[in-house]
Write an enzyme that holds these catalytic residues in place. Structure first.
Site, short mmCIF file in Angstrom:
data_model
loop_
_atom_site.label_atom_id
_atom_site.label_comp_id
_atom_site.label_asym_id
_atom_site.label_seq_id
_atom_site.Cartn_x
_atom_site.Cartn_y
_atom_site.Cartn_z
N LYS A 53 4.32 -0.59 1.79
CA LYS A 53 4.13 -2.04 1.76
C LYS A 53 3.96 -2.52 0.32
O LYS A 53 4.58 -3.50 -0.09
CB LYS A 53 2.92 -2.45 2.60
CG LYS A 53 3.11 -2.31 4.09
CD LYS A 53 1.82 -2.61 4.83
CE LYS A 53 1.96 -2.42 6.32
NZ LYS A 53 0.71 -2.72 7.05
N ALA A 69 -2.48 -2.61 2.42
CA ALA A 69 -3.35 -1.77 3.23
C ALA A 69 -2.75 -1.58 4.61
O ALA A 69 -1.91 -2.37 5.06
CB ALA A 69 -4.73 -2.40 3.35
N ASP A 70 -3.20 -0.53 5.28
CA ASP A 70 -2.82 -0.31 6.66
C ASP A 70 -3.96 0.41 7.35
O ASP A 70 -4.67 1.21 6.74
CB ASP A 70 -1.54 0.51 6.79
CG ASP A 70 -0.94 0.37 8.18
OD1 ASP A 70 -0.24 -0.64 8.40
OD2 ASP A 70 -1.21 1.21 9.05
N THR A 71 -4.16 0.09 8.62
CA THR A 71 -5.24 0.68 9.40
C THR A 71 -4.64 1.43 10.59
O THR A 71 -3.82 0.89 11.32
CB THR A 71 -6.20 -0.41 9.92
OG1 THR A 71 -6.70 -1.16 8.81
CG2 THR A 71 -7.36 0.20 10.69
#
Length: 193
Positions: A53, A69-71
């Protein structure tokens, strides 16, 4: 001063950044394929997605700080993404019921000079046992939509949480401790609050 671009459409990430006095100059969600690779661990998936990203947005925004960010919610080795419908959300929550699971937060910051720093933050969360009535009540609201693992710790699902070990803000969507350190480390002028 170089601008800060948040490569995420998540309103929760914007709210979290505002908590520490950071308001991005621009929000530019990255359009990438988020399909896990074969045999990719949830930890690695969170990191890869954050990095992809950030790189996608930085490619067309030279001279800016780009934060992505990624969760990923993981139950064992299984990554639980965003539920596609109520049936899948019920399946995810039933799987998490009465168990401990991990929430991996991948964070990537690219500086104006192209320097890239990434981290994976791990938080352990323990759910109480959920009954049919708990699930029906929770799923009757839209809170589960668009959330990794089909729950929002900062909402009604807070009543499901027996214990947490690690960063609370990571479970919401962005580890503020790590982000603050990355920004300061790469020279972004973080205001003292």
């Amino acid at each position: 001063m170089s601008k800060l671009i948040l490569a995420s459409a998540s309103p929760r990430r914007l709210e979290l950044l505002a908590q520490i006095g950071i308001v991005p100059d621009q929000v530019a969600p990255a359009d990438i394929d988020e399909t896990p690779a074969a045999d990719e661990s949830p930890r690695r998936l969170a990191l890869r997605l954050a990095e992809e990203k950030a790189r996608a947005v930085a490619k067309s925004n030279g001279g800016a700080f780009v934060l992505a960010a990624d969760t990923v919610v993981a139950c064992g080795t299984r990554a639980l993404g965003k539920a596609s419908d109520e049936r899948e959300a019920r399946k995810f929550l039933t799987l998490l019921s009465g168990r401990r699971h991990r929430v991996y937060g991948g964070v990537c910051l690219i500086a104006p000079d192209g320097t890239e720093r990434s981290r994976v933050i791990e938080t352990q969360v323990k759910f109480r046992t959920l009954g049919t009535e708990d699930l029906n009540r929770y799923l009757s609201h839209d809170e589960w939509k668009g959330k990794a693992g089909a729950y929002a710790i900062q909402g009604h699902a807070a009543t499901f949480i027996k214990a947490i070990s690690g960063s609370y803000s990571n479970v919401v969507g962005l580890s503020l401790c790590e982000v603050d350190g990355l920004l300061r480390g790469l020279g972004y002028p973080v205001k003292e609050v």
